[in-house]
Enzyme design. Structure first.
Site, PDB file in Angstrom:
ATOM      1  N   ASP A  25       0.830  -1.207   0.000  1.00 19.53           N
ATOM      2  CA  ASP A  25       0.000   0.000   0.000  1.00 19.53           C
ATOM      3  C   ASP A  25       0.867   1.261   0.000  1.00 19.53           C
ATOM      4  O   ASP A  25       2.000   1.251   0.483  1.00 19.53           O
ATOM      5  CB  ASP A  25      -0.914  -0.026   1.240  1.00 19.53           C
ATOM      6  CG  ASP A  25      -2.075   0.948   1.113  1.00 19.53           C
ATOM      7  OD1 ASP A  25      -2.351   1.408  -0.008  1.00 19.53           O
ATOM      8  OD2 ASP A  25      -2.703   1.249   2.143  1.00 19.53           O
ATOM      9  N   HIS A  42       2.414   3.559  -9.011  1.00 20.46           N
ATOM     10  CA  HIS A  42       2.139   2.143  -9.297  1.00 20.46           C
ATOM     11  C   HIS A  42       3.300   1.511 -10.077  1.00 20.46           C
ATOM     12  O   HIS A  42       3.653   0.363  -9.854  1.00 20.46           O
ATOM     13  CB  HIS A  42       0.824   1.999 -10.077  1.00 20.46           C
ATOM     14  CG  HIS A  42      -0.384   2.395  -9.275  1.00 20.46           C
ATOM     15  ND1 HIS A  42      -0.550   2.011  -7.965  1.00 20.46           N
ATOM     16  CD2 HIS A  42      -1.470   3.143  -9.582  1.00 20.46           C
ATOM     17  CE1 HIS A  42      -1.699   2.502  -7.507  1.00 20.46           C
ATOM     18  NE2 HIS A  42      -2.264   3.206  -8.467  1.00 20.46           N
ATOM     19  N   LEU A 136      10.390 -20.742  -4.423  1.00 16.57           N
ATOM     20  CA  LEU A 136       9.493 -19.807  -3.731  1.00 16.57           C
ATOM     21  C   LEU A 136       8.133 -19.858  -4.423  1.00 16.57           C
ATOM     22  O   LEU A 136       8.061 -19.788  -5.640  1.00 16.57           O
ATOM     23  CB  LEU A 136      10.054 -18.381  -3.818  1.00 16.57           C
ATOM     24  CG  LEU A 136       9.140 -17.270  -3.323  1.00 16.57           C
ATOM     25  CD1 LEU A 136       9.262 -17.105  -1.815  1.00 16.57           C
ATOM     26  CD2 LEU A 136       9.465 -15.938  -3.976  1.00 16.57           C
TER      27      LEU A 136
HETATM   28  C1  IPE Z   1      -5.419  -2.667  -0.158  1.00 19.92           C
HETATM   29  O1  IPE Z   1      -5.074  -1.335  -0.334  1.00 19.92           O
HETATM   30  C2  IPE Z   1      -5.455  -3.379  -1.470  1.00 19.92           C
HETATM   31  C3  IPE Z   1      -4.159  -3.593  -2.102  1.00 19.92           C
HETATM   32  C4  IPE Z   1      -3.005  -3.291  -1.602  1.00 19.92           C
HETATM   33  C5  IPE Z   1      -4.210  -4.227  -3.398  1.00 19.92           C
HETATM   34  P1  IPE Z   1      -6.192  -0.206  -0.510  1.00 19.92           P
HETATM   35  O2  IPE Z   1      -5.471   1.072  -0.644  1.00 19.92           O
HETATM   36  O3  IPE Z   1      -7.133  -0.573  -1.580  1.00 19.92           O
HETATM   37  O4  IPE Z   1      -6.983  -0.319   0.882  1.00 19.92           O
HETATM   38  P2  IPE Z   1      -7.782   0.770   1.702  1.00 19.92           P
HETATM   39  O5  IPE Z   1      -8.743   1.407   0.729  1.00 19.92           O
HETATM   40  O6  IPE Z   1      -6.791   1.745   2.234  1.00 19.92           O
HETATM   41  O7  IPE Z   1      -8.452   0.001   2.797  1.00 19.92           O
HETATM   42  C1  IPE Z   2      -1.464   0.300  -3.391  1.00 21.16           C
HETATM   43  O1  IPE Z   2      -1.278   1.676  -3.408  1.00 21.16           O
HETATM   44  C2  IPE Z   2      -1.772  -0.262  -4.754  1.00 21.16           C
HETATM   45  C3  IPE Z   2      -3.161  -0.721  -4.930  1.00 21.16           C
HETATM   46  C4  IPE Z   2      -4.090  -0.721  -4.009  1.00 21.16           C
HETATM   47  C5  IPE Z   2      -3.538  -1.189  -6.235  1.00 21.16           C
HETATM   48  P1  IPE Z   2      -2.495   2.694  -3.393  1.00 21.16           P
HETATM   49  O2  IPE Z   2      -2.912   2.968  -4.782  1.00 21.16           O
HETATM   50  O3  IPE Z   2      -3.590   2.204  -2.501  1.00 21.16           O
HETATM   51  O4  IPE Z   2      -1.807   3.981  -2.776  1.00 21.16           O
HETATM   52  P2  IPE Z   2      -2.413   4.961  -1.689  1.00 21.16           P
HETATM   53  O5  IPE Z   2      -2.870   4.123  -0.550  1.00 21.16           O
HETATM   54  O6  IPE Z   2      -3.540   5.676  -2.353  1.00 21.16           O
HETATM   55  O7  IPE Z   2      -1.282   5.857  -1.327  1.00 21.16           O
HETATM   56 MG    MG Z   3      -4.057   2.449  -0.558  1.00 17.20          MG
END
Ligand code: IPE
Ligand code: IPE
Ligand code: MG
Length: 246
Positions: A25, A42, A136
């Site tokens: 995240d 990303h 792995l």
């Molecule tokens: C969780 O992250 C999903 C992934 C890392 C793929 P999100 O950014 O979607 O989760 P929330 O919205 O903070 O709970």
């Molecule tokens: C995690 O990073 C990737 C996915 C959930 C696909 P985020 O896109 O949730 O990044 P933040 O949380 O908005 O910073």
């Molecule tokens: Mg996120």
């Protein structure tokens, strides 16, 4: 380009968690901090995945699960969803040979049928190519949600006519996408959030949780090492009392 020499990280005195699961995240915030679009975050996150898989192999982790796209992430703006699909396709195209040569066996957690057919085909080819590797196991949770996973398991059990009296935790687990794999020992979440966001809600019942403020693109080999060291300082009790308390 020469790669920076890596710091020697000795884990020989530590117990290595068999199964490490990561909620990757913070890509968006990583990018915003730099004045970049979320997609750049990303992309940086996808590059980081390569480093973490390499470190996972180096550290002797047997199963690594990464949360790449949740069932809820479909609700993001269409352009972001499209961008994430493009990155996933590119990772499969560009990384599969290296993953294969490292002995990585890929698994997919989630509903494959929900994603675009070209991408589905790339996933199927990657699973087929790497299926006999055993260094792995890399589970990619993509179009994955813990609740959706449980519902599909129940649906399948009903379709199979399972007798309610035969239902056990082991049988139930065998209907999940993680069938045959050990439950995660350690769940890492980057970016400082303290929630599970529908990730492995059945399997992580007794996992140790390691939240870290680092955004995913900044969570590298040394941070993974720190997480394993922290895991070694935990006392896993599984609801019991320890000897020294008796
Ligand atoms: C969780 O992250 C999903 C992934 C890392 C793929 P999100 O950014 O979607 O989760 P929330 O919205 O903070 O709970
Ligand atoms: C995690 O990073 C990737 C996915 C959930 C696909 P985020 O896109 O949730 O990044 P933040 O949380 O908005 O910073
Ligand atoms: Mg996120």
């Amino acid at each position: 380009m020469l790669r920076k020499p890596e710091k020697a990280l000795d884990l020989s005195h530590y117990k290595i968690p068999t199964h490490v699961a990561i909620i990757m995240d913070g890509n968006g915030r990583w990018a915003k901090r730099r004045g970049l679009p979320r997609q750049a975050g990303h992309r940086a996150g996808a590059e980081n995945l390569r480093r973490i898989v390499r470190a996972g192999v180096e550290f002797g982790i047997q199963v690594l699960t990464i949360y790449a796209f949740s069932t809820e992430n479909w609700g993001r703006p269409e352009s972001e969803v499209r961008g994430l699909m493009r990155i996933f396709a590119r990772v499969l195209d560009q990384e599969i040979d290296e993953l294969h040569s490292q002995g990585v066996c890929l698994h997919h957690l989630g509903e494959l049928s929900g994603i675009n057919p070209t991408l589905q085909e790339k996933v199927r080819r990657a699973l087929e190519l790497t299926k006999n590797n055993n260094r792995l196991i890399l589970n990619i949770a993509f179009n994955y949600g813990g609740r959706a996973e449980i519902l599909q398991a129940v649906r399948q059990m009903l379709a199979d006519g399972i007798d309610p009296n035969d239902l056990s935790e082991e049988l139930f687990s065998s209907y999940l996408f993680t069938q045959g794999l050990p439950d995660p020992d350690l769940v890492i979440r980057t970016s400082g959030e303290l929630r599970i966001s529908n990730f492995l809600i059945w399997q992580a019942a007794y996992a140790e949780f390691y939240p870290t403020p680092a955004f995913w693109p900044d969570f590298g080999r040394e941070e993974l090492y720190d997480a394993i060291v922290a895991f070694n300082q935990r006392e896993r009790r599984f609801g019991l009392v320890t000897e020294r308390e008796l």
